[in-house]
Enzyme design. Structure first.
Site, mmCIF file in Angstrom:
data_model
loop_
_atom_site.group_PDB
_atom_site.id
_atom_site.type_symbol
_atom_site.label_atom_id
_atom_site.label_comp_id
_atom_site.label_asym_id
_atom_site.label_seq_id
_atom_site.Cartn_x
_atom_site.Cartn_y
_atom_site.Cartn_z
ATOM 1 N N HIS A 117 0.820 -1.216 0.000
ATOM 2 C CA HIS A 117 0.000 0.000 0.000
ATOM 3 C C HIS A 117 0.852 1.265 0.000
ATOM 4 O O HIS A 117 0.527 2.231 -0.689
ATOM 5 C CB HIS A 117 -0.944 -0.016 1.194
ATOM 6 N N HIS A 164 -2.125 37.124 -45.667
ATOM 7 C CA HIS A 164 -1.339 37.090 -44.436
ATOM 8 C C HIS A 164 0.008 36.450 -44.695
ATOM 9 O O HIS A 164 0.118 35.237 -44.838
ATOM 10 C CB HIS A 164 -2.107 36.322 -43.349
#
Length: 463
Positions: free
Chosen positions: A289, A366
């Site tokens: 754990h 652009h």
């Protein structure tokens, strides 16, 4: 693995003794809304406090994982959480009238059976997977423990255990398909070595442990007098051991490698504390754990850093909204309809796709000869993606105009060129109030951040 979130169709309860506290409790699984996650509730305490199943709430790892929040503590959560993950259930409120879920038979199978009896229901929200983006490593040289999480577009786990025992040899267990959890992992029980038993009792643990909810491995010679002492300790009229099997009371194992499979079960439950469903390959050598939670904390840290939250785009999957459905929501038309697909959408976030081609009208003027998508149009595409999120948050989107009314922290990180596919992700950063909502937005090309901004949008009712 499921794409949609799931909950249960109705409430369902189980009752039994807690492994470590020895307290009898009833645990009730309650349906919960999308994006709720896993939350425990101590209904026996004043105010019935909520405890989020989150790795940041872990307070104890003594032979189990214990979480605490708002003055309430929940012991041994891992078997319960493993059942939910194994069934791909995302949203449940887990009510407890005691400090610990029932241990039942020491596995997750009783929880799985109860949840399936309640019925599993799909929800109208997509799962917010965290795909581990890089090698994550935890090692404890003192305990000879090592865990690794590796990038994978699935969830697979492999565990190896080795206790240097003559009774249990080195064992391996794998789960390569989460849908096999019930058949291959869920009924594998917790276990303890005989030499640990009395020490655990002295530490005020396993008060509810007996031979019906745990496997006791006999790893040393046992005298007749000791067996009488063990029968009293375990509240059994008689205990025995077959030396050829090495299991107290000769309990039959479900699998030869049941211990490794149970460690895999624990690992799934502990990693649920990350707080989101995971996509990763998990490799674990001698896990426990403490190591599981340490790995979960490392993964949670990655989540907080924003790594791994880059949306993934699979052009073979059907979109949530195609170009026609987007046109029904947004009023924008050529040349200002900027988004081609919506590929993910839930209550708090949306992901849109913009395919950039040389045929875009803005490339005519652009930077001729050096076509670069204007930053303001990247921002417009991001705002339109966010507009989808805002409009779908109200029941009558046809009655509203979504307007962008504020921009902050806007940055353009790299140029966007013809041939690029830009993936925009927008998320609410505050609840909507009086038609005003705040969002964060990011745009990615090939996994690299190209633009980002914080935005404020307003929903204005059509006259």
């Amino acid at each position: 693995m499921n794409e949609k979130q799931q909950t249960i169709s109705k409430s369902v309860s189980v009752t039994g003794v807690g492994l470590h506290t020895g307290v009898v409790a009833t645990m009730t699984f309650v349906p919960a809304p999308a994006n709720h996650g896993y939350k425990f509730q101590r209904v026996d305490l004043p105010g019935q406090p909520i405890v989020d199943a989150d790795v940041d709430n872990v307070v104890d790892l003594s032979r189990g994982t214990t979480i605490e929040q708002n003055g309430a503590r929940i012991h041994t959560v891992e078997h319960t959480l493993a059942a939910l993950v194994g069934l791909q259930i995302d949203n449940v409120l887990i009510q407890l009238d005691g400090p610990e879920p029932p241990i039942m038979d020491g596995s997750s199978i009783k929880f799985v059976d109860a949840l399936e009896d309640a019925g599993i229901e799909e929800q109208n929200a997509y799962r917010n997977y965290f795909e581990v983006p890089e090698y994550v490593h935890y090692i404890n040289k003192e305990n000879d423990t090592e865990l690794v999480a590796l990038p994978l577009s699935d969830y697979r786990l492999t565990v190896m255990v080795d206790y240097n025992s003559t009774v249990i040899s080195s064992q391996h267990a794998s789960l390569n398909d989460i849908t096999l959890f019930k058949d291959d992992i869920a009924e594998c029980r917790t276990f303890v070595f005989l030499h640990e038993l009395e020490a655990l009792y002295r530490q005020n643990l396993i008060k509810g442990g007996d031979l019906t909810n745990a496997i006791v491995i006999v790893d040393r010679e046992v005298q007749d007098g000791e067996l009488d002492h063990l029968s009293q300790l375990l509240s059994k009229p008689k205990v025995s051991v077959n030396k050829s099997k090495g299991i107290l009371n000769n309990v039959e194992l479900h699998y030869p490698n049941e211990m490794a499979r149970h460690k895999l079960l624990d690992l799934i439950g502990d990693l649920a504390l990350v707080g989101r469903p995971i996509k990763a390959q998990i490799l674990a050598a001698r896990p426990g754990h403490a190591a599981n939670v340490a790995l979960a904390k490392k993964i949670k840290k990655l989540i907080k850093s924003g790594k791994g939250d880059i949306p993934q785009y699979d052009p073979n999957k059907a979109p949530i909204f195609d170009i026609n459905q987007i046109g029904q929501l947004l009023a924008h038309r050529y040349p200002f309809q900027m988004i081609d697909k919506i590929i993910a959408l839930d209550e708090n976030s949306v992901v849109g796709v913009k395919n950039v081609t040389i045929n875009e009208q803005f490339f005519l003027g652009h930077f001729p000869g050096n076509p670069v998508m204007p930053g303001v149009l990247q921002l417009e595409a991001m705002a339109q993606t966010g507009g989808i999120l805002v409009l779908t948050s109200v029941p009558d989107p046809d009655n509203y105009w979504p307007y962008l009314i504020g921009i902050d922290a806007c940055r353009f990180r790299r140029n966007v060129f013809p041939g690029d596919t830009v993936i925009f992700k927008c998320e609410f950063t505050s609840p909507m109030k009086r038609g005003i909502v705040k969002m964060s937005g990011r745009g990615y090309v090939a996994g690299q951040l190209v633009c980002e901004a914080d935005m404020i949008a307003s929903l204005v009712k059509k006259k």
